[in-house]
Design an enzyme around this catalytic site. Structure first.
Site, PDB file in Angstrom:
ATOM      1  N   GLY A   1       0.818  -1.210   0.000  1.00 22.72           N
ATOM      2  CA  GLY A   1       0.000   0.000   0.000  1.00 22.72           C
ATOM      3  C   GLY A   1       0.848   1.254   0.000  1.00 22.72           C
ATOM      4  O   GLY A   1       2.014   1.221  -0.421  1.00 22.72           O
ATOM      5  N   ALA A   2       0.243   2.369   0.450  1.00 25.11           N
ATOM      6  CA  ALA A   2       0.901   3.683   0.373  1.00 25.11           C
ATOM      7  C   ALA A   2       1.411   3.888  -1.055  1.00 25.11           C
ATOM      8  O   ALA A   2       2.583   4.183  -1.292  1.00 25.11           O
ATOM      9  CB  ALA A   2       2.031   3.797   1.396  1.00 25.11           C
TER      10      ALA A   2
ATOM     11  N   GLY B   1       5.351   4.895  -8.759  1.00 30.33           N
ATOM     12  CA  GLY B   1       6.191   3.706  -8.970  1.00 30.33           C
ATOM     13  C   GLY B   1       5.328   2.457  -9.012  1.00 30.33           C
ATOM     14  O   GLY B   1       5.410   1.644  -9.946  1.00 30.33           O
ATOM     15  N   HIS B   2       4.443   2.319  -8.002  1.00 29.89           N
ATOM     16  CA  HIS B   2       3.530   1.161  -7.993  1.00 29.89           C
ATOM     17  C   HIS B   2       2.627   1.201  -9.223  1.00 29.89           C
ATOM     18  O   HIS B   2       2.351   0.175  -9.839  1.00 29.89           O
ATOM     19  CB  HIS B   2       2.635   1.204  -6.759  1.00 29.89           C
ATOM     20  CG  HIS B   2       3.358   1.074  -5.459  1.00 29.89           C
ATOM     21  ND1 HIS B   2       3.530   2.124  -4.594  1.00 29.89           N
ATOM     22  CD2 HIS B   2       3.949   0.010  -4.872  1.00 29.89           C
ATOM     23  CE1 HIS B   2       4.188   1.714  -3.530  1.00 29.89           C
ATOM     24  NE2 HIS B   2       4.471   0.444  -3.673  1.00 29.89           N
TER      25      HIS B   2
ATOM     26  N   LYS C   1      13.797  -0.529  -8.024  1.00 27.81           N
ATOM     27  CA  LYS C   1      14.335   0.273  -6.906  1.00 27.81           C
ATOM     28  C   LYS C   1      14.794  -0.660  -5.780  1.00 27.81           C
ATOM     29  O   LYS C   1      15.838  -0.456  -5.183  1.00 27.81           O
ATOM     30  CB  LYS C   1      13.330   1.291  -6.375  1.00 27.81           C
ATOM     31  CG  LYS C   1      13.974   2.182  -5.301  1.00 27.81           C
ATOM     32  CD  LYS C   1      13.099   3.304  -4.878  1.00 27.81           C
ATOM     33  CE  LYS C   1      12.154   2.911  -3.791  1.00 27.81           C
ATOM     34  NZ  LYS C   1      12.821   2.548  -2.505  1.00 27.81           N
TER      35      LYS C   1
ATOM     36  N   LEU D   1      11.017   7.394  -6.256  1.00 27.28           N
ATOM     37  CA  LEU D   1       9.747   7.357  -5.519  1.00 27.28           C
ATOM     38  C   LEU D   1       9.765   6.222  -4.513  1.00 27.28           C
ATOM     39  O   LEU D   1      10.252   5.130  -4.793  1.00 27.28           O
ATOM     40  CB  LEU D   1       8.578   7.165  -6.490  1.00 27.28           C
ATOM     41  CG  LEU D   1       8.287   8.314  -7.444  1.00 27.28           C
ATOM     42  CD1 LEU D   1       6.955   8.081  -8.160  1.00 27.28           C
ATOM     43  CD2 LEU D   1       8.235   9.649  -6.723  1.00 27.28           C
TER      44      LEU D   1
ATOM     45  N   SER E   1       7.393   4.962  -0.748  1.00 30.15           N
ATOM     46  CA  SER E   1       6.337   5.280   0.225  1.00 30.15           C
ATOM     47  C   SER E   1       6.939   6.032   1.402  1.00 30.15           C
ATOM     48  O   SER E   1       6.270   6.808   2.081  1.00 30.15           O
ATOM     49  CB  SER E   1       5.675   4.001   0.726  1.00 30.15           C
ATOM     50  OG  SER E   1       5.278   3.236  -0.375  1.00 30.15           O
TER      51      SER E   1
END
Ligand code: PAF
Length: 281
Positions: free
Chosen positions: A31-32, A36-37, A149, A184, A186
């Site tokens: 999450g968060a 990127g996600h 990353k 990026l 979180s």
């Protein structure tokens, strides 16, 4: 988009989709979510008939309790992003669903988890392997997407898939950066505006070091990157290693490997950030 909470719900859905011939893509997350996600999600949607995204903050991969407590939990906002992106299912299980009993499995990844994050976050990759193998077992995806990353994590996942002979294709996706160059993460949400400005020096220095490597040996490049970053208020380098991109073992000379990557972990205040840069390959 449907939000599924239980293992049984996911298994039933996947079984029925599979029986109609659908290919399943999977993006595991904690999450968060950020761009990127969403780049992983975009690729997953493009490659597969069905895209499933899991959101589960996995306690077994946190070696630092404080980090687990502070990890941002933003399910409502995440769901909105995923709905807009065109995701079919979110899997947002409870801890009991994922670990009905404590997971006591110990993975052996040889040397690849004995360096870098493996040294500084003991047990972290074992926890990642536990949760990802469990999620793969539930979702049974054809393809799963991971960001570069987390360079070492990607190597661990690949090793785990090989070890367990899982029928899933691992798809790596490039690092997504802010316009400033900051990778990026979180964790960036925990940086103050001032710290964010300072953190930009991490990617800037890594990019610059691609020039330095032309005239400096490996060890001197490591030193120059480390000294430069440590000279900024609030930045403190935990490690900077220049490694063979396949074995993750440190290289001594630029000619030691065909694929060479620099991997860094830096504290910006109390926030631990990682990044990496490809020098060769
Ligand atoms: O990269 C992450 O967000 C996590 O380590 C993962 C792969 C979702 C496992 O919890």
């Amino acid at each position: 988009m449907e939000v599924l909470k239980t293992v049984k719900e996911v298994q039933d859905k996947v079984a029925s989709l599979r029986s109609s011939g659908a290919e399943i893509g999977f993006v595991p997350t904690m999450g968060a979510l950020h761009q990127g996600h969403l780049s992983l999600v975009g690729q997953c949607i493009a490659d597969n008939d069905i895209c499933i995204v899991s959101i589960f903050v996995n306690p077994t991969q946190f070696n630092n309790k404080e980090d687990l407590i502070k990890y941002p939990r933003t399910l409502e906002r995440d769901s909105q992003y995923l709905e807009e992106a065109g995701v079919d299912f979110i899997f947002a299980p409870s801890e009991e669903e994922i670990y009905p009993e404590p997971d006591t499995r110990q993975f052996d990844f040889g040397q690849i988890d004995k360096v870098m994050e493996g040294v500084h976050r003991p047990g972290h990759f074992n926890g990642v392997a536990q949760v990802v193998s469990r999620l793969f077992d539930i979702v049974k995806p054809d393809r799963a997407y991971f960001g570069e990353k987390d360079f070492q994590q990607l190597a661990i996942i690949r090793a785990m898939v090989k070890q367990l002979a899982l029928p899933v294709q691992i798809v790596p996706m490039p690092i997504v950066r802010e316009a400033s160059g900051l990778a990026l993460s979180s964790r960036n949400e925990r940086l103050t505006a001032k710290q964010k400005d300072i953190a930009v020096n991490i990617s800037e220095t890594l990019f610059e070091s691609r020039q330095w490597m032309k005239s400096l040996p490996v060890q001197d490049t490591i030193k120059k990157v480390t000294d430069r970053l440590n000279s900024f208020d609030e930045l403190s380098v935990e490690y900077y290693e220049i490694v063979d991109g396949y074995t993750l073992q440190p290289v001594k000379e630029w000619d030691d490997a065909a694929y060479i990557v620099g991997c860094i972990a830096v504290f910006c205040g109390e926030v631990r950030l990682i990044d990496n840069i490809v020098y060769k390959g």
